[in-house]
Every structure is written in structure tokens, then in C-alpha cells.
Design a protein around this motif. Structure first.
Motif, PDB file in Angstrom:
ATOM      1  N   GLY A  52       1.554   9.099  -6.279  1.00 15.18           N
ATOM      2  CA  GLY A  52       1.936  10.459  -5.946  1.00 15.18           C
ATOM      3  C   GLY A  52       3.272  10.878  -6.497  1.00 15.18           C
ATOM      4  O   GLY A  52       3.896  11.772  -5.943  1.00 15.18           O
ATOM      5  N   ASP A  53       3.733  10.238  -7.557  1.00 10.61           N
ATOM      6  CA  ASP A  53       5.027  10.575  -8.157  1.00 10.61           C
ATOM      7  C   ASP A  53       6.150  10.556  -7.120  1.00 10.61           C
ATOM      8  O   ASP A  53       7.009  11.421  -7.095  1.00 10.61           O
ATOM      9  N   GLU A  54       6.093   9.581  -6.251  1.00  6.66           N
ATOM     10  CA  GLU A  54       7.110   9.353  -5.225  1.00  6.66           C
ATOM     11  C   GLU A  54       7.267  10.524  -4.252  1.00  6.66           C
ATOM     12  O   GLU A  54       8.345  10.791  -3.746  1.00  6.66           O
ATOM     13  N   ASP A  55       6.172  11.232  -3.977  1.00  5.30           N
ATOM     14  CA  ASP A  55       6.177  12.280  -2.953  1.00  5.30           C
ATOM     15  C   ASP A  55       6.074  11.592  -1.598  1.00  5.30           C
ATOM     16  O   ASP A  55       4.986  11.223  -1.155  1.00  5.30           O
ATOM     17  N   THR A  56       7.209  11.407  -0.942  1.00 10.49           N
ATOM     18  CA  THR A  56       7.250  10.622   0.274  1.00 10.49           C
ATOM     19  C   THR A  56       6.497  11.252   1.446  1.00 10.49           C
ATOM     20  O   THR A  56       6.028  10.541   2.314  1.00 10.49           O
ATOM     21  N   SER A  57       6.339  12.574   1.450  1.00  8.47           N
ATOM     22  CA  SER A  57       5.639  13.209   2.571  1.00  8.47           C
ATOM     23  C   SER A  57       4.161  12.813   2.610  1.00  8.47           C
ATOM     24  O   SER A  57       3.597  12.604   3.686  1.00  8.47           O
ATOM     25  N   LYS A  58       3.533  12.690   1.449  1.00  7.92           N
ATOM     26  CA  LYS A  58       2.128  12.281   1.391  1.00  7.92           C
ATOM     27  C   LYS A  58       1.955  10.823   1.784  1.00  7.92           C
ATOM     28  O   LYS A  58       0.893  10.429   2.252  1.00  7.92           O
ATOM     29  N   CYS A  59       2.991  10.038   1.578  1.00  5.98           N
ATOM     30  CA  CYS A  59       2.902   8.602   1.827  1.00  5.98           C
ATOM     31  C   CYS A  59       3.476   8.185   3.178  1.00  5.98           C
ATOM     32  O   CYS A  59       3.508   7.004   3.492  1.00  5.98           O
ATOM     33  N   PHE A  60       3.914   9.163   3.961  1.00  9.26           N
ATOM     34  CA  PHE A  60       4.501   8.832   5.253  1.00  9.26           C
ATOM     35  C   PHE A  60       3.574   8.012   6.145  1.00  9.26           C
ATOM     36  O   PHE A  60       4.016   7.045   6.775  1.00  9.26           O
ATOM     37  N   PRO A  61       2.262   8.335   6.226  1.00 13.30           N
ATOM     38  CA  PRO A  61       1.380   7.508   7.068  1.00 13.30           C
ATOM     39  C   PRO A  61       1.348   6.035   6.638  1.00 13.30           C
ATOM     40  O   PRO A  61       1.341   5.149   7.482  1.00 13.30           O
TER      41      PRO A  61
ATOM     42  N   GLU B  45       0.843  -1.204   0.000  1.00 10.18           N
ATOM     43  CA  GLU B  45       0.000   0.000   0.000  1.00 10.18           C
ATOM     44  C   GLU B  45       0.872   1.245   0.000  1.00 10.18           C
ATOM     45  O   GLU B  45       0.531   2.244  -0.649  1.00 10.18           O
ATOM     46  N   TRP B  46       1.984   1.194   0.699  1.00 12.60           N
ATOM     47  CA  TRP B  46       2.928   2.319   0.683  1.00 12.60           C
ATOM     48  C   TRP B  46       3.519   2.488  -0.724  1.00 12.60           C
ATOM     49  O   TRP B  46       3.593   3.596  -1.240  1.00 12.60           O
ATOM     50  N   VAL B  47       3.914   1.390  -1.354  1.00 14.62           N
ATOM     51  CA  VAL B  47       4.467   1.456  -2.710  1.00 14.62           C
ATOM     52  C   VAL B  47       3.415   2.014  -3.671  1.00 14.62           C
ATOM     53  O   VAL B  47       3.723   2.849  -4.534  1.00 14.62           O
ATOM     54  N   LEU B  48       2.177   1.588  -3.520  1.00 12.50           N
ATOM     55  CA  LEU B  48       1.092   2.093  -4.364  1.00 12.50           C
ATOM     56  C   LEU B  48       0.905   3.597  -4.156  1.00 12.50           C
ATOM     57  O   LEU B  48       0.703   4.338  -5.121  1.00 12.50           O
ATOM     58  N   CYS B  49       1.010   4.051  -2.924  1.00 11.73           N
ATOM     59  CA  CYS B  49       0.920   5.488  -2.646  1.00 11.73           C
ATOM     60  C   CYS B  49       2.027   6.246  -3.363  1.00 11.73           C
ATOM     61  O   CYS B  49       1.782   7.296  -3.961  1.00 11.73           O
TER      62      CYS B  49
END
Length: 79
Positions: A39-48, A31-35
Motif C-alpha cells: 500500500g505504499d506505506e499507507d499506514t491507515s489501511k494497515c492499522f488492523p 503481515e503488517w510489513v507486507l501490507c
């Protein structure tokens, strides 16, 4: 000690139906990889999502999967 304590496996307890959390871990990591993919690998949006994966997965697995993603050999979701 005359009465030695004999240990054995605890019987099944319906209050704890899922003791093996491997599938849960795998799902959270993907799910993190999908995020990241969405999101074009924007890690801040995927931190949760990353935090959830790190909370349940053994660190050795996460490090291995991170390396496999970097090498392009990860068996889960592809970027």
C-alpha cells in the motif's frame, strides 16, 4: 506449616496446544510489513494488521524490529 505445597510444571494439556506464540508474533508483524509494502506505506489501511501484531508481540520486539526496519537491517520482509 507442616504440609508444604510443592510446585512443579503443569502437565501437557491438549486444550492448549500452542503455548509459544513467537512464530505467531513474527508472522503478524511481517503481515503488517507486507501490507505497508503493498500500500505504499499507507499506514491507515494497515492499522488492523499492526494492531494484530501489537496484540500478540512483546513491545520490546516490536520496537526492535521497527528500529531494524528504519536502519535497513530487519531480517523479515524488506520494504
Amino acid at each position: 506449616m507442616a504440609d508444604e505445597l510443592k510446585l512443579g510444571t503443569t502437565p501437557r494439556d491438549p486444550r492448549f496446544p500452542n503455548t509459544n506464540q513467537a512464530q505467531h508474533c513474527w508472522t503478524r508483524y511481517n503481515e503488517w510489513v507486507l501490507c505497508l509494502k503493498r500500500g505504499d506505506e499507507d499506514t491507515s489501511k494497515c492499522f488492523p494488521a499492526r494492531k494484530l501484531a501489537l496484540s500478540i508481540c512483546p513491545m520490546e520486539w516490536v520496537e526492535k524490529w521497527d528500529e531494524e526496519r528504519d536502519e535497513g537491517t530487519f531480517a523479515g520482509l524488506k520494504m
